[in-house]
Design a protein around this motif. Structure first.
Motif, PDB file in Angstrom:
ATOM      1  N   LYS A   1       0.827  -1.209   0.000  1.00 24.93           N
ATOM      2  CA  LYS A   1       0.000   0.000   0.000  1.00 24.93           C
ATOM      3  C   LYS A   1       0.861   1.260   0.000  1.00 24.93           C
ATOM      4  O   LYS A   1       0.470   2.285  -0.546  1.00 24.93           O
ATOM      5  CB  LYS A   1      -0.949   0.009   1.198  1.00 24.93           C
ATOM      6  CG  LYS A   1      -0.278   0.301   2.523  1.00 24.93           C
ATOM      7  CD  LYS A   1      -1.296   0.644   3.588  1.00 24.93           C
ATOM      8  CE  LYS A   1      -0.616   1.127   4.863  1.00 24.93           C
ATOM      9  NZ  LYS A   1      -1.569   1.556   5.885  1.00 24.93           N
ATOM     10  N   GLU A   2       2.048   1.195   0.629  1.00 19.24           N
ATOM     11  CA  GLU A   2       2.945   2.347   0.646  1.00 19.24           C
ATOM     12  C   GLU A   2       3.633   2.537  -0.705  1.00 19.24           C
ATOM     13  O   GLU A   2       3.785   3.652  -1.186  1.00 19.24           O
ATOM     14  CB  GLU A   2       4.002   2.180   1.748  1.00 19.24           C
ATOM     15  CG  GLU A   2       3.443   2.168   3.158  1.00 19.24           C
ATOM     16  CD  GLU A   2       2.917   3.529   3.584  1.00 19.24           C
ATOM     17  OE1 GLU A   2       3.280   4.541   2.948  1.00 19.24           O
ATOM     18  OE2 GLU A   2       2.139   3.567   4.546  1.00 19.24           O
ATOM     19  N   VAL A   3       4.051   1.436  -1.296  1.00 23.70           N
ATOM     20  CA  VAL A   3       4.813   1.497  -2.544  1.00 23.70           C
ATOM     21  C   VAL A   3       3.911   1.744  -3.749  1.00 23.70           C
ATOM     22  O   VAL A   3       4.258   2.522  -4.648  1.00 23.70           O
ATOM     23  CB  VAL A   3       5.614   0.202  -2.739  1.00 23.70           C
ATOM     24  CG1 VAL A   3       6.392   0.230  -4.058  1.00 23.70           C
ATOM     25  CG2 VAL A   3       6.579  -0.007  -1.580  1.00 23.70           C
ATOM     26  N   PHE A   4       2.754   1.087  -3.777  1.00 22.08           N
ATOM     27  CA  PHE A   4       1.886   1.159  -4.954  1.00 22.08           C
ATOM     28  C   PHE A   4       0.591   1.942  -4.722  1.00 22.08           C
ATOM     29  O   PHE A   4      -0.194   2.107  -5.643  1.00 22.08           O
ATOM     30  CB  PHE A   4       1.524  -0.261  -5.414  1.00 22.08           C
ATOM     31  CG  PHE A   4       2.712  -1.126  -5.704  1.00 22.08           C
ATOM     32  CD1 PHE A   4       3.455  -0.935  -6.852  1.00 22.08           C
ATOM     33  CD2 PHE A   4       3.095  -2.121  -4.822  1.00 22.08           C
ATOM     34  CE1 PHE A   4       4.561  -1.733  -7.131  1.00 22.08           C
ATOM     35  CE2 PHE A   4       4.193  -2.925  -5.076  1.00 22.08           C
ATOM     36  CZ  PHE A   4       4.934  -2.725  -6.238  1.00 22.08           C
ATOM     37  N   GLY A   5       0.382   2.411  -3.501  1.00 22.75           N
ATOM     38  CA  GLY A   5      -0.895   3.033  -3.185  1.00 22.75           C
ATOM     39  C   GLY A   5      -0.961   4.539  -3.343  1.00 22.75           C
ATOM     40  O   GLY A   5      -2.002   5.137  -3.125  1.00 22.75           O
TER      41      GLY A   5
END
Length: 237
Positions: A190-194
């Protein structure tokens, strides 16, 4: 897509993308990987093993490969269990072809994926980051004299990173890159792709996912190099 059809995917992405995952997955992984070198060092068997006719490099390479396999198996079991228990209450894959922006956590994502593609990427990302974390544990294990010491240091590294990421916005903004590429954030899909985050590197704009891959690959390479160097210094002629 109605909310009733998104619950499976919201729960799945939550299980695979929240800090709780790091405790449910990485803590058990720590106990699985910790003995790989530390047990032999504590018993003094590593000197005998490393000086055998099989040679240091072959043995260390075999250990590293076994660590990667063990990590993959543990992560896949976690993925399978969370998927099965997430699916059973709903009994339906409705919403699999919706845009990921329909999931609140990924509403600001720059990727135009469908939900099933996000799930696939999230699973691969967990396997990849699990391997990197396992190599870090393996490096620590190769420099410690006992299993519990390895577990303690490995968990301390994880908890410090999670603690930094959990601090308020004022602190995390000041720490910047340390938080972005700490284990707590860089392992979370969620942090990388969100979101939409770009870094300026040598005059170029590089997205967070690309930077995350390079940083984690660099950490993995450094860990492997450190393992070989550490074991070489212990080889008995």
């Amino acid at each position: 897509m109605g909310r009733a059809n998104t619950l499976l995917w919201e729960n799945l992405c939550g299980n695979w993308g929240e800090h709780l995952m790091q405790f449910l997955l990485f803590v058990p992984l720590t106990f699985v990987i910790a003995p790989v070198f530390a047990v032999e060092r504590s018993s003094g068997m590593d000197n005998l093993i490393l000086s055998s006719r099989n040679g240091r490099r072959k043995i260390v390479t075999a250990k590293i490969m076994s660590v990667l396999v063990a990590s993959t198996v543990v992560v896949v079991l976690y993925l399978a269990a969370t998927f099965i228990f997430g699916f059973l209450p709903h009994g339906s894959f409705h919403g699999w072809d919706a845009a990921i922006q329909s999931i609140p956590t990924y509403a600001r994502s720059m990727f135009r994926w469908n939900v099933w593609q996000l799930a696939a990427v999230g699973a691969v990302w967990l396997i990849f980051t699990g391997m990197v974390y396992s190599l870090i544990i393996c490096f620590i294990s190769s420099h410690m004299k006992g299993r519990m010491g390895t577990v303690g240091v490995s968990l301390a590294v994880l908890f410090v990173n999670v603690g930094l990421a959990a601090m308020g916005d004022t602190v995390t903004q000041r720490l910047g890159v340390l938080v972005d590429f700490g284990l707590a954030n860089v392992t979370l899909a969620k942090e990388v792709f969100g979101g939409y985050k770009v870094f300026h590197i040598f005059g170029m704009n590089v997205s967070y996912p690309v930077m995350a891959v390079f940083v984690l690959a660099g950490i993995a390479a450094a860990a492997v190099f450190g393992i070989y160097r550490g074991q070489k210094s212990r080889t008995v002629a």
